[in-house]
Design an enzyme around this catalytic site. Structure first.
Site, PDB file in Angstrom:
ATOM      1  N   SER A 134      -1.477  -6.887  17.548  1.00  0.00           N
ATOM      2  CA  SER A 134      -0.387  -5.892  17.505  1.00  0.00           C
ATOM      3  C   SER A 134      -0.875  -4.581  16.885  1.00  0.00           C
ATOM      4  N   LYS A 135      -1.755  -4.674  15.891  1.00  0.00           N
ATOM      5  CA  LYS A 135      -2.293  -3.448  15.295  1.00  0.00           C
ATOM      6  C   LYS A 135      -3.236  -2.749  16.274  1.00  0.00           C
ATOM      7  N   THR A 146      -6.194  -1.240  10.437  1.00  0.00           N
ATOM      8  CA  THR A 146      -6.952  -2.287   9.769  1.00  0.00           C
ATOM      9  C   THR A 146      -8.294  -2.543  10.437  1.00  0.00           C
ATOM     10  N   ASP A 147      -9.226  -3.116   9.675  1.00  0.00           N
ATOM     11  CA  ASP A 147     -10.514  -3.514  10.268  1.00  0.00           C
ATOM     12  C   ASP A 147     -10.357  -4.733  11.190  1.00  0.00           C
ATOM     13  N   GLU A 148      -9.210  -5.428  11.101  1.00  0.00           N
ATOM     14  CA  GLU A 148      -9.051  -6.661  11.889  1.00  0.00           C
ATOM     15  C   GLU A 148      -9.007  -6.396  13.388  1.00  0.00           C
ATOM     16  N   THR A 196      12.093  -5.127   4.595  1.00  0.00           N
ATOM     17  CA  THR A 196      11.939  -6.523   5.003  1.00  0.00           C
ATOM     18  C   THR A 196      11.606  -7.299   3.729  1.00  0.00           C
ATOM     19  N   TYR A 231      -8.538 -21.914   2.406  1.00  0.00           N
ATOM     20  CA  TYR A 231      -8.543 -22.355   3.805  1.00  0.00           C
ATOM     21  C   TYR A 231      -9.956 -22.762   4.241  1.00  0.00           C
ATOM     22  N   ASP A 238      -7.704 -25.215   7.764  1.00  0.00           N
ATOM     23  CA  ASP A 238      -8.058 -23.820   8.040  1.00  0.00           C
ATOM     24  C   ASP A 238      -6.951 -23.101   8.812  1.00  0.00           C
ATOM     25  N   PRO A 294      -5.590 -21.138  11.916  1.00  0.00           N
ATOM     26  CA  PRO A 294      -6.022 -21.111  13.319  1.00  0.00           C
ATOM     27  C   PRO A 294      -6.606 -19.735  13.672  1.00  0.00           C
ATOM     28  N   GLU A 330       4.539  -5.238  10.061  1.00  0.00           N
ATOM     29  CA  GLU A 330       4.435  -6.621   9.606  1.00  0.00           C
ATOM     30  C   GLU A 330       2.947  -6.817   9.363  1.00  0.00           C
ATOM     31  N   LYS A 336      -0.526 -13.102  -0.134  1.00  0.00           N
ATOM     32  CA  LYS A 336      -1.895 -12.745   0.230  1.00  0.00           C
ATOM     33  C   LYS A 336      -2.858 -13.354  -0.789  1.00  0.00           C
ATOM     34  N   TYR A 379      -1.264 -10.711  14.654  1.00  0.00           N
ATOM     35  CA  TYR A 379      -1.206  -9.503  13.812  1.00  0.00           C
ATOM     36  C   TYR A 379      -2.219  -8.466  14.280  1.00  0.00           C
ATOM     37  N   ILE A 417       0.840  -1.203   0.000  1.00  0.00           N
ATOM     38  CA  ILE A 417       0.000   0.000   0.000  1.00  0.00           C
ATOM     39  C   ILE A 417       0.877   1.255   0.000  1.00  0.00           C
TER      40      ILE A 417
HETATM   41  P1  NAD Z   1       3.370  -4.752   3.412  1.00  0.00           P
HETATM   42  O1  NAD Z   1       3.753  -5.907   4.268  1.00  0.00           O
HETATM   43  O2  NAD Z   1       3.192  -4.957   1.952  1.00  0.00           O
HETATM   44  O3  NAD Z   1       4.436  -3.572   3.582  1.00  0.00           O
HETATM   45  C1  NAD Z   1       4.973  -3.204   4.817  1.00  0.00           C
HETATM   46  C2  NAD Z   1       6.182  -2.322   4.558  1.00  0.00           C
HETATM   47  O4  NAD Z   1       6.722  -1.918   5.846  1.00  0.00           O
HETATM   48  C3  NAD Z   1       7.314  -3.049   3.824  1.00  0.00           C
HETATM   49  O5  NAD Z   1       7.840  -2.217   2.814  1.00  0.00           O
HETATM   50  C4  NAD Z   1       8.363  -3.297   4.919  1.00  0.00           C
HETATM   51  O6  NAD Z   1       9.686  -3.334   4.425  1.00  0.00           O
HETATM   52  C5  NAD Z   1       8.125  -2.111   5.836  1.00  0.00           C
HETATM   53  N1  NAD Z   1       8.559  -2.377   7.222  1.00  0.00           N
HETATM   54  C6  NAD Z   1       8.295  -3.474   7.978  1.00  0.00           C
HETATM   55  N2  NAD Z   1       8.870  -3.360   9.191  1.00  0.00           N
HETATM   56  C7  NAD Z   1       9.486  -2.144   9.211  1.00  0.00           C
HETATM   57  C8  NAD Z   1      10.228  -1.440  10.190  1.00  0.00           C
HETATM   58  N3  NAD Z   1      10.466  -1.978  11.391  1.00  0.00           N
HETATM   59  N4  NAD Z   1      10.705  -0.215   9.887  1.00  0.00           N
HETATM   60  C9  NAD Z   1      10.483   0.338   8.662  1.00  0.00           C
HETATM   61  N5  NAD Z   1       9.804  -0.297   7.692  1.00  0.00           N
HETATM   62  C10 NAD Z   1       9.289  -1.517   7.963  1.00  0.00           C
HETATM   63  O7  NAD Z   1       2.050  -4.161   4.084  1.00  0.00           O
HETATM   64  P2  NAD Z   1       0.803  -3.446   3.409  1.00  0.00           P
HETATM   65  O8  NAD Z   1      -0.178  -4.471   3.022  1.00  0.00           O
HETATM   66  O9  NAD Z   1       1.283  -2.469   2.411  1.00  0.00           O
HETATM   67  O10 NAD Z   1       0.200  -2.681   4.680  1.00  0.00           O
HETATM   68  C11 NAD Z   1       0.636  -1.357   5.012  1.00  0.00           C
HETATM   69  C12 NAD Z   1      -0.118  -0.892   6.235  1.00  0.00           C
HETATM   70  O11 NAD Z   1      -1.527  -0.916   5.982  1.00  0.00           O
HETATM   71  C13 NAD Z   1       0.097  -1.786   7.464  1.00  0.00           C
HETATM   72  O12 NAD Z   1       0.177  -0.948   8.588  1.00  0.00           O
HETATM   73  C14 NAD Z   1      -1.149  -2.643   7.507  1.00  0.00           C
HETATM   74  O13 NAD Z   1      -1.454  -3.027   8.828  1.00  0.00           O
HETATM   75  C15 NAD Z   1      -2.196  -1.684   6.965  1.00  0.00           C
HETATM   76  N6  NAD Z   1      -3.343  -2.296   6.297  1.00  0.00           N
HETATM   77  C16 NAD Z   1      -3.159  -3.224   5.313  1.00  0.00           C
HETATM   78  C17 NAD Z   1      -4.277  -3.734   4.644  1.00  0.00           C
HETATM   79  C18 NAD Z   1      -4.131  -4.732   3.526  1.00  0.00           C
HETATM   80  O14 NAD Z   1      -5.134  -5.253   3.043  1.00  0.00           O
HETATM   81  N7  NAD Z   1      -2.923  -5.029   3.043  1.00  0.00           N
HETATM   82  C19 NAD Z   1      -5.556  -3.321   5.016  1.00  0.00           C
HETATM   83  C20 NAD Z   1      -5.698  -2.393   6.046  1.00  0.00           C
HETATM   84  C21 NAD Z   1      -4.580  -1.873   6.665  1.00  0.00           C
HETATM   85  O1  DAU Z   2      -8.667  -6.834   6.660  1.00  0.00           O
HETATM   86  C1  DAU Z   2      -7.487  -6.131   6.452  1.00  0.00           C
HETATM   87  C2  DAU Z   2      -6.318  -7.078   6.478  1.00  0.00           C
HETATM   88  O2  DAU Z   2      -6.368  -7.825   5.258  1.00  0.00           O
HETATM   89  C3  DAU Z   2      -4.980  -6.390   6.623  1.00  0.00           C
HETATM   90  O3  DAU Z   2      -4.937  -5.734   7.866  1.00  0.00           O
HETATM   91  C4  DAU Z   2      -3.820  -7.400   6.516  1.00  0.00           C
HETATM   92  O4  DAU Z   2      -2.579  -6.737   6.567  1.00  0.00           O
HETATM   93  C5  DAU Z   2      -3.961  -8.132   5.192  1.00  0.00           C
HETATM   94  O5  DAU Z   2      -2.959  -9.118   5.089  1.00  0.00           O
HETATM   95  C6  DAU Z   2      -5.339  -8.771   5.073  1.00  0.00           C
HETATM   96  O6  DAU Z   2      -5.480  -9.837   6.034  1.00  0.00           O
HETATM   97  P1  DAU Z   2      -6.226 -11.211   5.655  1.00  0.00           P
HETATM   98  O7  DAU Z   2      -5.802 -12.277   6.574  1.00  0.00           O
HETATM   99  O8  DAU Z   2      -7.693 -10.983   5.488  1.00  0.00           O
HETATM  100  O9  DAU Z   2      -5.616 -11.419   4.177  1.00  0.00           O
HETATM  101  P2  DAU Z   2      -5.100 -12.715   3.400  1.00  0.00           P
HETATM  102  O10 DAU Z   2      -4.896 -12.315   1.982  1.00  0.00           O
HETATM  103  O11 DAU Z   2      -3.996 -13.396   4.118  1.00  0.00           O
HETATM  104  O12 DAU Z   2      -6.379 -13.673   3.468  1.00  0.00           O
HETATM  105  C7  DAU Z   2      -7.642 -13.273   2.953  1.00  0.00           C
HETATM  106  C8  DAU Z   2      -8.605 -14.414   3.220  1.00  0.00           C
HETATM  107  O13 DAU Z   2      -8.261 -15.515   2.380  1.00  0.00           O
HETATM  108  C9  DAU Z   2      -8.560 -14.936   4.634  1.00  0.00           C
HETATM  109  O14 DAU Z   2      -9.886 -15.315   5.024  1.00  0.00           O
HETATM  110  C10 DAU Z   2      -7.672 -16.172   4.550  1.00  0.00           C
HETATM  111  C11 DAU Z   2      -7.931 -16.683   3.150  1.00  0.00           C
HETATM  112  N1  DAU Z   2      -6.797 -17.359   2.482  1.00  0.00           N
HETATM  113  C12 DAU Z   2      -5.600 -16.701   2.439  1.00  0.00           C
HETATM  114  C13 DAU Z   2      -4.509 -17.274   1.813  1.00  0.00           C
HETATM  115  C14 DAU Z   2      -3.184 -16.568   1.781  1.00  0.00           C
HETATM  116  C15 DAU Z   2      -6.964 -18.578   1.864  1.00  0.00           C
HETATM  117  O15 DAU Z   2      -8.091 -19.149   1.887  1.00  0.00           O
HETATM  118  N2  DAU Z   2      -5.906 -19.137   1.228  1.00  0.00           N
HETATM  119  C16 DAU Z   2      -4.679 -18.547   1.186  1.00  0.00           C
HETATM  120  O16 DAU Z   2      -3.729 -19.133   0.613  1.00  0.00           O
END
Ligand code: NAD
Ligand code: DAU
Length: 351
Positions: free
Chosen positions: A161-162, A132-134, A34, A215, A289, A291, A82, A197, A158, A11
């Site tokens: 921690s958020k 995040t909504d989580e 990372t 899953y 599934d 956990p 993370e 993802k 995760y 993002i």
């Molecule tokens: P991502 O894992 O793709 O990217 C995380 C970035 O943070 C990476 O570039 C990594 O190198 C950097 N990073 C990790 N640890 C670090 C540290 N200690 N210091 C500096 N940089 C560090 O994550 P993303 O999916 O882009 O998510 C970004 C943010 O949005 C996160 O805070 C996540 O919780 C939030 N978010 C993600 C989603 C989603 O669907 N991906 C949804 C809602 C909120």
């Molecule tokens: O809701 C926001 C969150 O969405 C963010 O805060 C997280 O950073 C982001 O990773 C994401 O979390 P999820 O756990 O929802 O995303 P993921 O893509 O890992 O999984 C989406 C759904 O799909 C979840 O119900 C688990 C399932 N899944 C995931 C993987 C990787 C599978 O069924 N098979 C898979 O291989």
């Protein structure tokens, strides 16, 4: 000048690219790089003086102090984290270190820096925390979507921690008056999404002839938003969000995982048919599934829509079509990510 943390991730890199496409205000991008950080995402900014990349850890207070003093940003947009739930189950330590301790260090550095500002610069400073909504936990089928007042009931390392980081941000507002705003967004998808993802993994595995691991029963529900729409929401909250408030971000698009996977398969069937004429859906495989797997997320985004007039630009149909197309056109990016080669490239650029 704004300071972005985690701007080489999924993002964050979309945010930096969009920011610099729409404004000449420079960005300092602090990212540890990372496994999830990839400067290839930002290759189009090479040589662009508006983008100043710094490899470093948000937990490094001395570095934070130095960057803030040197660049004097008017805002911090905090993405670094993370982010992968499965990884947090297998190794929660890094999640606490970066998401909780790292956010604490960033808040403390921001507080010291902001405390030294005066006048308009002090009044205008913002710390935007991307969450995040989580943090809200899991919904039953009949429950209304999460509003900003929903209890925090995180279920994975995760999300715990958020949630902790969200609480810290809130406390820094109430205790110290740090001008913060927080966004809680649903699941994003789009370009540069790391293929661990769900959506990018399904695209990448399908094309490689591998299983598509779903899953459990695949009936868990997620609420999907195209990443560029998340970025526009963050820009809007940064611009006009009320201090100390949280804003939910989502596109009212709940879908069970299995439907998402079948949708991706049907797009691939149309755009890159399998050589044997079969559907990619043949590769779907139900596996054990996750956990503590949350059953359903759904975001009520009315506060953001009504108060700040934000609307997503993409429907799920248009966003997922663009996403599949992007992965088909960027197989080199996928290959580099999967081989780890992107780290060598980074080392060469920043040696
Ligand atoms: P991502 O894992 O793709 O990217 C995380 C970035 O943070 C990476 O570039 C990594 O190198 C950097 N990073 C990790 N640890 C670090 C540290 N200690 N210091 C500096 N940089 C560090 O994550 P993303 O999916 O882009 O998510 C970004 C943010 O949005 C996160 O805070 C996540 O919780 C939030 N978010 C993600 C989603 C989603 O669907 N991906 C949804 C809602 C909120
Ligand atoms: O809701 C926001 C969150 O969405 C963010 O805060 C997280 O950073 C982001 O990773 C994401 O979390 P999820 O756990 O929802 O995303 P993921 O893509 O890992 O999984 C989406 C759904 O799909 C979840 O119900 C688990 C399932 N899944 C995931 C993987 C990787 C599978 O069924 N098979 C898979 O291989």
């Amino acid at each position: 000048m704004i300071l972005v943390t985690g701007g080489a991730g999924f993002i964050g890199s979309n945010f930096v690219l969009d920011w610099l496409a729409g404004s000449d205000e420079p960005v300092v991008n602090l990212d540890k790089l990372t496994y999830a950080g990839n400067l290839h995402n930002l290759a189009s900014l090479q040589g662009d003086s508006r983008h100043h990349f710094v490899q470093g850890d948000i937990g490094d207070r001395a570095l934070l102090d130095q960057l803030l003093a040197e660049h004097q940003p008017r805002a911090i947009v905090h993405f670094a984290a993370e982010s992968h739930v499965d990884r947090s189950i297998h190794g929660p330590e890094d999640f606490i270190q970066t998401n909780v301790v790292g956010t604490l260090r960033l808040l403390e550095a921001a507080r010291a820096y902001w405390g030294g500002l005066t006048g308009e610069r002090k009044d205008g400073f913002r710390f935007l925390h991307v969450s995040t909504d989580e943090v809200y936990g899991s919904l039953e089928k009949e429950d209304p979507a999460f509003t900003e007042t929903h209890n925090f009931e995180p279920n994975s390392p995760y999300s715990a921690s958020k949630a902790a980081s969200d609480h810290l941000v809130r406390a820094w507002f109430h205790t110290y008056g740090l001008p913060v705003v927080t966004t809680n967004c649903s699941n994003n998808y789009g370009p540069y999404h790391f293929p661990e993802k769900l959506i990018p993994l399904m695209i990448v595995n399908a094309l490689a002839g591998k299983n598509l691991p779903v899953y459990g029963d695949g009936m868990q529900i997620r609420d999907w938003l195209y990443v560029k729409d998340h970025c526009s929401a963050i820009r809007r909250v940064l611009e006009a969000g009320r201090l100390g408030e949280t804003y939910n971000v989502g596109g009212w698009n709940e879908m069970p995982n299995i439907e998402i996977v079948k949708h991706v398969c049907s797009l691939l069937d149309a755009q890159r048919p399998r050589a044997d004429g079969q559907s990619y859906a043949e590769q779907i495989s139900y596996v054990k599934d996750r956990p503590g797997h949350d059953r359903r997320y759904a975001i009520d985004a009315r506060k953001l829509e009504k108060e700040l007039g934000w609307k997503p630009a993409e429907t799920f149909d248009s966003g997922i079509r663009k996403t599949v197309q992007w992965y088909l056109e960027h197989q080199d990016w996928v290959a580099q990510v999967q081989s780890g080669d992107y780290k060598d490239w980074v080392n060469k650029q920043y040696a």
